[in-house]
Design a protein around this motif. Structure first.
Motif, mmCIF file in Angstrom:
data_model
loop_
_atom_site.group_PDB
_atom_site.id
_atom_site.type_symbol
_atom_site.label_atom_id
_atom_site.label_comp_id
_atom_site.label_asym_id
_atom_site.label_seq_id
_atom_site.Cartn_x
_atom_site.Cartn_y
_atom_site.Cartn_z
ATOM 1 N N UNK A 61 0.790 -1.259 -0.175
ATOM 2 C CA UNK A 61 -0.007 -0.022 -0.057
ATOM 3 C C UNK A 61 0.826 1.269 0.107
ATOM 4 N N UNK A 62 1.923 1.080 -0.395
ATOM 5 C CA UNK A 62 2.625 2.240 -0.429
ATOM 6 C C UNK A 62 2.511 3.090 -1.596
ATOM 7 N N UNK A 63 2.372 4.247 -1.172
ATOM 8 C CA UNK A 63 2.005 5.205 -2.353
ATOM 9 C C UNK A 63 2.827 6.773 -1.942
ATOM 10 N N UNK A 64 3.214 7.423 -3.117
ATOM 11 C CA UNK A 64 3.689 8.671 -3.094
ATOM 12 C C UNK A 64 2.752 9.630 -2.315
ATOM 13 N N UNK A 65 3.245 9.989 -1.289
ATOM 14 C CA UNK A 65 2.357 10.753 -0.648
ATOM 15 C C UNK A 65 2.608 12.323 -0.885
ATOM 16 N N UNK A 66 1.592 13.289 -1.083
ATOM 17 C CA UNK A 66 1.671 14.523 -1.403
ATOM 18 C C UNK A 66 1.994 15.330 -0.259
ATOM 19 N N UNK A 67 2.913 15.937 0.003
ATOM 20 C CA UNK A 67 3.391 16.568 1.201
ATOM 21 C C UNK A 67 2.767 18.129 1.288
ATOM 22 N N UNK A 68 2.325 18.513 0.137
ATOM 23 C CA UNK A 68 1.835 19.958 -0.005
ATOM 24 C C UNK A 68 0.516 19.696 0.547
ATOM 25 N N UNK A 69 0.172 20.765 1.214
ATOM 26 C CA UNK A 69 -1.475 20.802 1.846
ATOM 27 C C UNK A 69 -2.269 21.416 0.744
ATOM 28 N N UNK A 70 -3.407 20.539 0.730
ATOM 29 C CA UNK A 70 -4.490 21.094 -0.198
ATOM 30 C C UNK A 70 -5.710 21.509 0.663
ATOM 31 N N UNK A 71 -5.989 22.628 0.822
ATOM 32 C CA UNK A 71 -7.040 23.301 1.650
ATOM 33 C C UNK A 71 -7.775 24.351 0.739
ATOM 34 N N UNK A 72 -8.960 24.317 0.732
ATOM 35 C CA UNK A 72 -9.821 25.308 0.118
ATOM 36 C C UNK A 72 -10.780 25.950 1.128
ATOM 37 N N UNK A 73 -10.744 27.265 1.143
ATOM 38 C CA UNK A 73 -11.513 27.941 1.879
ATOM 39 C C UNK A 73 -12.701 28.732 1.278
ATOM 40 N N UNK A 74 -14.072 28.465 1.533
ATOM 41 C CA UNK A 74 -15.246 29.170 0.884
ATOM 42 C C UNK A 74 -15.687 30.083 1.855
ATOM 43 N N UNK A 75 -16.066 31.207 1.644
ATOM 44 C CA UNK A 75 -16.462 32.072 2.576
ATOM 45 C C UNK A 75 -17.812 32.817 2.102
ATOM 46 N N UNK A 110 -21.355 35.496 13.668
ATOM 47 C CA UNK A 110 -22.369 36.528 13.518
ATOM 48 C C UNK A 110 -23.542 35.648 12.855
ATOM 49 N N UNK A 111 -23.608 34.474 12.543
ATOM 50 C CA UNK A 111 -24.858 34.158 11.787
ATOM 51 C C UNK A 111 -24.627 33.613 10.387
ATOM 52 N N UNK A 112 -25.316 33.209 9.615
ATOM 53 C CA UNK A 112 -25.163 32.814 8.188
ATOM 54 C C UNK A 112 -24.585 33.892 7.022
ATOM 55 N N UNK A 113 -24.733 35.184 7.667
ATOM 56 C CA UNK A 113 -24.245 36.163 6.692
ATOM 57 C C UNK A 113 -22.600 36.156 6.768
ATOM 58 N N UNK A 114 -22.019 35.258 7.578
ATOM 59 C CA UNK A 114 -20.282 35.164 7.475
ATOM 60 C C UNK A 114 -20.169 33.830 7.604
ATOM 61 N N UNK A 115 -20.200 33.113 6.550
ATOM 62 C CA UNK A 115 -20.018 31.656 6.785
ATOM 63 C C UNK A 115 -18.545 31.080 6.178
ATOM 64 N N UNK A 116 -17.957 30.266 6.891
ATOM 65 C CA UNK A 116 -16.703 29.683 6.573
ATOM 66 C C UNK A 116 -16.611 28.189 6.117
ATOM 67 N N UNK A 117 -16.241 27.588 4.841
ATOM 68 C CA UNK A 117 -16.382 26.242 4.889
ATOM 69 C C UNK A 117 -14.864 25.846 4.595
ATOM 70 N N UNK A 118 -14.180 25.004 5.195
ATOM 71 C CA UNK A 118 -12.866 24.403 4.936
ATOM 72 C C UNK A 118 -13.001 23.082 4.592
ATOM 73 N N UNK A 119 -12.231 22.989 3.455
ATOM 74 C CA UNK A 119 -12.236 21.817 2.751
ATOM 75 C C UNK A 119 -10.841 21.393 2.556
ATOM 76 N N UNK A 120 -10.362 19.957 2.475
ATOM 77 C CA UNK A 120 -9.373 19.554 2.443
ATOM 78 C C UNK A 120 -9.025 18.135 1.608
ATOM 79 N N UNK A 121 -7.858 17.788 1.078
ATOM 80 C CA UNK A 121 -7.589 16.389 0.763
ATOM 81 C C UNK A 121 -6.217 16.237 0.851
#
Length: 115
Positions: A21-35, A104-115
């Protein structure tokens, strides 16, 4: 002699399983921020979706509906669809939601996604 053969066979099996199961691991973080960003204009709130992709340098804006005192429900429905489409776009690319935060409610929503 039979014990030595079993020991060698066990060691080979463990090594083969360990490397299968050895795979080349991506050491770069992959994060998306939706605001979801709401900006007050008198009694109205002009919304936009700000998306920061993994490279962090190409944040883009997706226009959303403006909420007034008369169209609150309709704008909430329309803007939720826009957020959903953006989240689904990133999920199709293999990202998963790490967390959701509101300030302060849904007017300022943050969603953080990663892989």
């Amino acid at each position: 002699m039979k014990n030595v053969q079993l020991l060698v066979l066990t060691a080979i099996a463990m090594i083969a399983i360990g490397f299968s199961d050895v795979k080349a691991q991506n050491t770069e973080p992959n994060t998306v921020i939706i605001q979801v960003f709401g900006e007050m204009k008198n009694t109205d709130v002009a919304f936009s979706l700000l998306v920061t992709p993994p490279d962090g340098s190409n944040t883009y804006e997706v226009p959303m509906e403006t909420r007034t005192l008369k169209n609150r429900k309709e704008v909430a429905i329309a803007n939720t669809k826009i957020v959903q489409l953006e989240i689904n776009k990133w999920k199709k690319e293999g990202f998963v939601i790490d967390g959701i935060s509101t300030i302060g409610g849904p007017d300022f929503l943050y969603v953080v996604l990663s892989k």
